[in-house]
Motif scaffolding. Structure first.
Motif, PDB file in Angstrom:
ATOM      1  N   SER A   1       1.239  -0.900   0.312  1.00  0.00           N
ATOM      2  CA  SER A   1      -0.125  -0.262  -0.048  1.00  0.00           C
ATOM      3  C   SER A   1       1.124   1.026   0.205  1.00  0.00           C
ATOM      4  N   ARG A   2       2.071   1.040  -0.363  1.00  0.00           N
ATOM      5  CA  ARG A   2       3.207   2.350   0.170  1.00  0.00           C
ATOM      6  C   ARG A   2       2.167   3.231   1.094  1.00  0.00           C
ATOM      7  N   LEU A   3       2.707   3.199   2.809  1.00  0.00           N
ATOM      8  CA  LEU A   3       2.382   4.427   2.767  1.00  0.00           C
ATOM      9  C   LEU A   3       3.848   5.646   3.219  1.00  0.00           C
ATOM     10  N   THR A   4       2.378   6.526   3.043  1.00  0.00           N
ATOM     11  CA  THR A   4       3.884   8.106   3.242  1.00  0.00           C
ATOM     12  C   THR A   4       4.197   8.058   4.457  1.00  0.00           C
ATOM     13  N   ASP A   5       5.351   8.834   4.986  1.00  0.00           N
ATOM     14  CA  ASP A   5       5.187   8.633   5.642  1.00  0.00           C
ATOM     15  C   ASP A   5       4.554   9.547   7.060  1.00  0.00           C
ATOM     16  N   GLU A   6       3.145   9.947   7.260  1.00  0.00           N
ATOM     17  CA  GLU A   6       2.727  11.165   7.625  1.00  0.00           C
ATOM     18  C   GLU A   6       1.315  10.236   8.027  1.00  0.00           C
ATOM     19  N   GLU A   7       1.240   8.816   7.390  1.00  0.00           N
ATOM     20  CA  GLU A   7       0.436   7.933   7.293  1.00  0.00           C
ATOM     21  C   GLU A   7       1.370   7.114   8.322  1.00  0.00           C
ATOM     22  N   MET A   8       2.128   5.995   7.971  1.00  0.00           N
ATOM     23  CA  MET A   8       2.983   5.611   8.594  1.00  0.00           C
ATOM     24  C   MET A   8       2.572   6.037  10.580  1.00  0.00           C
ATOM     25  N   LEU A   9       3.325   7.819  10.470  1.00  0.00           N
ATOM     26  CA  LEU A   9       2.961   7.980  11.865  1.00  0.00           C
ATOM     27  C   LEU A   9       2.181   7.809  12.283  1.00  0.00           C
ATOM     28  N   HIS A  10       0.291   7.890  11.785  1.00  0.00           N
ATOM     29  CA  HIS A  10      -0.701   7.861  12.239  1.00  0.00           C
ATOM     30  C   HIS A  10      -1.363   6.811  12.088  1.00  0.00           C
ATOM     31  N   GLN A  11      -0.460   5.661  11.327  1.00  0.00           N
ATOM     32  CA  GLN A  11      -1.058   4.156  11.708  1.00  0.00           C
ATOM     33  C   GLN A  11      -0.103   3.818  12.919  1.00  0.00           C
ATOM     34  N   LEU A  12       1.198   4.362  13.438  1.00  0.00           N
ATOM     35  CA  LEU A  12       1.592   4.068  14.501  1.00  0.00           C
ATOM     36  C   LEU A  12       1.080   4.415  15.479  1.00  0.00           C
ATOM     37  N   VAL A  13       0.346   5.408  15.445  1.00  0.00           N
ATOM     38  CA  VAL A  13      -0.780   6.271  16.904  1.00  0.00           C
ATOM     39  C   VAL A  13      -1.573   5.531  16.835  1.00  0.00           C
ATOM     40  N   LEU A  14      -2.228   4.851  15.808  1.00  0.00           N
ATOM     41  CA  LEU A  14      -3.562   3.742  16.294  1.00  0.00           C
ATOM     42  C   LEU A  14      -2.727   3.172  17.056  1.00  0.00           C
ATOM     43  N   LEU A  15      -1.976   1.780  16.371  1.00  0.00           N
ATOM     44  CA  LEU A  15      -1.327   0.922  16.946  1.00  0.00           C
ATOM     45  C   LEU A  15      -1.371   0.945  18.253  1.00  0.00           C
ATOM     46  N   MET A  16       0.058   2.142  18.181  1.00  0.00           N
ATOM     47  CA  MET A  16       0.385   2.096  20.197  1.00  0.00           C
ATOM     48  C   MET A  16      -0.537   2.400  20.774  1.00  0.00           C
ATOM     49  N   GLY A  17      -1.745   3.724  20.192  1.00  0.00           N
ATOM     50  CA  GLY A  17      -2.719   3.731  21.275  1.00  0.00           C
ATOM     51  C   GLY A  17      -3.371   2.512  21.798  1.00  0.00           C
ATOM     52  N   ALA A  18      -3.907   2.235  20.853  1.00  0.00           N
ATOM     53  CA  ALA A  18      -4.965   0.276  20.814  1.00  0.00           C
ATOM     54  C   ALA A  18      -4.479  -0.545  21.901  1.00  0.00           C
ATOM     55  N   GLY A  19      -2.533  -0.511  22.055  1.00  0.00           N
ATOM     56  CA  GLY A  19      -2.511  -1.968  22.312  1.00  0.00           C
ATOM     57  C   GLY A  19      -1.451  -0.998  23.981  1.00  0.00           C
ATOM     58  N   THR A  20      -1.388   0.184  24.106  1.00  0.00           N
ATOM     59  CA  THR A  20      -0.507   0.304  25.449  1.00  0.00           C
ATOM     60  C   THR A  20      -1.803   0.307  26.409  1.00  0.00           C
ATOM     61  N   GLU A  21      -2.574   2.039  26.379  1.00  0.00           N
ATOM     62  CA  GLU A  21      -3.671   1.791  27.719  1.00  0.00           C
ATOM     63  C   GLU A  21      -4.608   1.350  27.138  1.00  0.00           C
ATOM     64  N   PRO A  22      -5.493   0.325  26.499  1.00  0.00           N
ATOM     65  CA  PRO A  22      -6.801  -0.491  26.694  1.00  0.00           C
ATOM     66  C   PRO A  22      -5.993  -1.474  27.134  1.00  0.00           C
ATOM     67  N   GLN A  23      -5.092  -1.877  26.854  1.00  0.00           N
ATOM     68  CA  GLN A  23      -4.050  -3.150  27.119  1.00  0.00           C
ATOM     69  C   GLN A  23      -3.888  -3.045  29.183  1.00  0.00           C
ATOM     70  N   LEU A  24      -3.558  -2.082  29.569  1.00  0.00           N
ATOM     71  CA  LEU A  24      -2.756  -1.935  30.802  1.00  0.00           C
ATOM     72  C   LEU A  24      -4.274  -1.840  31.933  1.00  0.00           C
ATOM     73  N   ASN A  25      -5.174  -1.116  31.225  1.00  0.00           N
ATOM     74  CA  ASN A  25      -6.668  -1.225  31.619  1.00  0.00           C
ATOM     75  C   ASN A  25      -7.807  -2.273  31.647  1.00  0.00           C
ATOM     76  N   LEU A  26      -7.039  -3.389  30.206  1.00  0.00           N
ATOM     77  CA  LEU A  26      -7.245  -4.847  30.991  1.00  0.00           C
ATOM     78  C   LEU A  26      -6.729  -5.994  31.532  1.00  0.00           C
ATOM     79  N   ILE A  27      -5.309  -5.573  31.710  1.00  0.00           N
ATOM     80  CA  ILE A  27      -5.163  -6.309  33.045  1.00  0.00           C
ATOM     81  C   ILE A  27      -4.951  -5.862  34.478  1.00  0.00           C
ATOM     82  N   THR A  28      -5.654  -4.647  34.522  1.00  0.00           N
ATOM     83  CA  THR A  28      -4.937  -4.436  35.755  1.00  0.00           C
ATOM     84  C   THR A  28      -6.957  -4.670  36.189  1.00  0.00           C
TER      85      THR A  28
END
Length: 518
Positions: free
Chosen positions: A209-236
Motif C-alpha cells: 500500500s506504500r504508506l507515506t511517512d505521515e500515514e506511517m506516523l498515524h497508523q503507529l499512533v493508532l496501534l500504540m494507543g490501542a495496544g498500551t493504555e487499553p491493554q493496561l486497563n484490561l490487565i488491571t
C-alpha cells in the motif's frame, strides 16, 4: 463525563442516561457536546452502518465552526488523523489492509515469550519487597516493553511514549502530550526507513500500500494507543476482579473460573475502553427515537451497551458477543494478541506471587477520570516476599543463561536517525518483498551498544504520597528471538475443559503448566 464522580461510578450515570432512550446528550469535556449511545442494539446499528454514520471527524460541525478550543483535550482523541480509525471506504480498506497484513506476521509463540520475559523482569523488581502497586510497577510498563519489541522501538523511547499516551487518554496537557508522541514516532519512522528489521513498523513500511511517512506516523499512533493504555486497563481490571471476587478464590475442585473467563467478564462489565468509537452522521438521522443532527459526534458506550438491561446478564462465560472490541468495519484487528498479552500477564503474576491480596477494599480503589477509558489509578497489593528468579530458572535460552549474570546487563540502544529516509519499495517486486518478510517479531539490536550493571531488585523510585503517575522505564534485557522452526500456536489461551482456579495456591502454577504442555 470528565469528572471524578463519573470515574468513580459510571454505571449510575449510564442508568440516568437511559431515561432519555437509546442515546442521550453528554459533555465529554468542557464545551465538547456529544450523544452517547447506551443501547446494545442501537450501538450495533451505528457500528454496522457506515453509509449513515461516518468515522471521518472532518464532518465535526462544532470543530469546523470554531466552537471547540484549539487546546481542547478532546482533539488528540477525536480530531482527524489519516489512519484506519478515522477513515471510511477505500481509504479505510487500504490502511486497514496494511495493518491486518502486518499484524498477521507476528509470531504468537514469540509474542508469548516477550510477555513472559518482560513480566519476569518487572516482577523481579518488587517480588522481594512484599508489596507493589500493580498499575505503576507492572501493568503500565508491561505492554509498552512488549510493544517496544514488536515495533522495533529503541528502549529510550519508552518514557516519551508512556508520557504521550497517558497525557492524551487522561486529557492532562493533551496538546503537549500529542506533540511529544508525534515527535517520538516520527523519529521511529525515520529510524526504520534507514534500518528496517523484522518488526511491525518495518512491515507496515514495506507493505504494497506504500504508506507515506505521515500515514506511517498515524497508523503507529493508532496501534500504540490501542495496544498500551487499553491493554493496561484490561490487565488491571482483570486483576482487580480476580483479587476481589469470591468466585475466583476457591479451590481447584470448587469450580472457580479460569483467567480466560475473568477476561470475558471484564470485557463485558468493565471494558478497558468504556466509551469511544466516535461517529458523525452524514445527514440528520434517528436512532431509537432520538434525533441525531448531521455532523454532531455520536459516541458508543461499550460499557453501557454491554450492560444494557434488555440483555440477559447470566451465562456470559465464554460468550464473546460483547462490544469491547467494537463491531462492524472498524472492529479491533488485534483481539487475539491483546487477549494473549493480558492472559499471560495475569497468569505469570499469579504464578510468581500466588498469595496476592489487595491492601484496600476493592470499592475504595481510585479510578482515573476521563470520558473514554475505564482505568484504575492504583492497584496496591501485598504478598509474602518472594525470591527473585534467575534467568536460568525462568527457562531462558542456554546461551543466555550461561553467559548472563543474575543481575542482567541492560544494553542501551544506539539508533541514530537517518538524514535521508530510505525510499518506499516500488514496482512489481514490492508485494513479493513484503510477503517474504520474516514472520517473527524480534527487533534487531544496535551493534556496539554499551551496558550498565543493575541490581537484581532495585526497588522503586521515591515518590510523593498519593502519587499515581507513570515512572521512568528501565530497559529490559534483550529478549530471545524465536527460531525459524518455531511451531505455530493459537493466539489466545486454550480454554480448559473443567473450571480451574485463578486464585492464590501453588496448584494453579502446576495446572497452567500442565495445560500448556510444559
Amino acid at each position: 463525563m470528565y469528572d471524578k464522580e463519573f470515574a468513580t461510578d459510571p454505571n449510575a450515570v449510564y442508568a440516568h442516561l437511559r431515561q432519555y432512550g437509546a442515546a442521550a446528550p453528554v459533555e465529554l469535556y468542557p464545551g465538547v457536546r456529544a450523544t452517547l449511545v447506551t443501547s446494545y442494539a442501537a450501538a450495533l446499528d451505528v457500528l454496522r452502518t457506515p453509509e449513515t454514520f461516518s468515522k471521518d471527524p472532518r464532518r465535526w460541525k462544532d470543530l469546523n465552526r470554531g466552537v471547540i478550543a484549539p487546546d481542547s483535550p478532546a482533539l488528540p482523541m477525536m480530531a482527524y488523523r489519516p489512519n484506519a480509525l478515522f477513515t471510511d471506504g477505500a481509504d479505510h480498506a487500504r490502511l486497514r489492509g496494511a495493518i491486518n497484513d502486518s499484524l498477521e506476521q507476528v509470531d504468537p509463540v514469540a509474542l508469548r515469550g516477550y510477555v513472559e520475559r518482560s513480566a519476569d523482569v518487572l516482577i523481579d523488581r518488587f517480588a522481594a519487597l512484599g508489596e507493589a502497586d500493580l498499575v505503576r510497577d507492572y501493568a503500565r510498563t508491561l505492554p509498552l516493553l512488549v510493544f517496544n519489541e514488536l515495533f522495533g522501538s529503541p528502549a529510550e523511547f519508552g518514557d516519551r511514549l508512556v508520557a504521550g499516551m497517558s497525557g492524551i487518554f487522561d486529557g492532562v496537557d493533551a496538546e503537549r502530550a500529542n506533540q511529544e508522541l508525534t515527535a517520538c514516532l516520527l523519529e521511529l519512522v525515520a529510524l526504520k526507513r534507514s534500518r528496517p528489521g523484522p518488526d511491525i513498523t518495518s512491515w507496515l513500511m514495506s507493505h504494497p500500500s506504500r504508506l507515506t511517512d505521515e500515514e506511517m506516523l498515524h497508523q503507529l499512533v493508532l496501534l500504540m494507543g490501542a495496544g498500551t493504555e487499553p491493554q493496561l486497563n484490561l490487565i488491571t481490571n482483570a486483576l482487580r476482579l480476580l483479587l476481589s471476587d469470591d468466585r475466583f478464590a476457591g479451590s481447584l475442585a470448587g469450580g472457580s473460573l479460569p483467567v480466560d473467563d475473568a477476561l470475558d467478564e471484564v470485557l463485558w462489565t468493565d471494558p478497558p475502553m468504556a466509551n469511544y468509537a466516535v461517529h458523525f452522521p452524514v445527514r440528520d438521522a434517528e436512532l431509537g427515537g432520538v434525533r441525531l443532527p448531521a455532523g454532531d459526534p455520536v459516541v458508543i458506550s461499550f460499557s453501557a451497551a454491554n450492560n444494557d438491561p434488555t440483555l440477559a446478564a447470566e451465562h456470559r462465560t465464554g460468550n464473546r458477543a460483547h462490544l469491547a472490541w467494537s463491531a462492524g468495519p472498524h472492529t479491533c484487528p488485534a483481539q487475539s494478541p491483546a487477549r494473549l498479552i493480558a492472559t499471560v500477564a495475569v497468569e505469570k503474576l499469579l504464578d510468581r506471587l500466588p498469595d496476592l491480596e489487595l491492601t484496600v477494599p476493592a470499592d475504595e480503589l481510585p479510578w482515573r477520570p476521563g470520558p473514554f477509558h475505564r482505568a484504575l489509578a492504583a492497584l496496591p497489593v501485598r504478598f509474602p516476599p518472594a525470591p527473585v528468579a534467575t534467568a536460568a530458572g525462568r527457562g531462558a535460552a542456554p546461551q543466555q543463561a550461561a553467559g548472563r549474570p543474575t543481575a542482567p546487563e541492560y544494553p542501551a540502544a544506539d539508533h541514530p536517525a537517518p538524514e535521508h529516509p530510505a525510499p518506499h519499495p516500488a514496482g512489481p517486486d514490492a508485494a513479493d518483498a513484503y510477503r517474504a518478510a520474516p514472520s517473527t517479531a524480534a527487533p534487531q539490536r544496535a551493534a556496539g551498544s554499551t551496558a550498565a550493571p543493575s541490581t537484581a531488585v532495585p526497588g522503586r523510585p521515591a515518590e510523593t504520597p498519593g502519587e499515581t503517575s507513570w515512572q521512568p522505564l528501565q530497559p529490559l534485557p534483550p529478549l530471545p528471538a524465536p527460531t525459524p522452526s518455531t511451531p505455530p500456536a493459537a493466539t489466545s489461551t486454550a480454554r480448559p475443559h473443567e473450571s480451574t482456579r485463578t486464585g492464590r495456591s501453588r496448584g494453579w502454577s502446576s495446572l497452567v503448566a500442565w495445560l500448556r504442555g510444559r
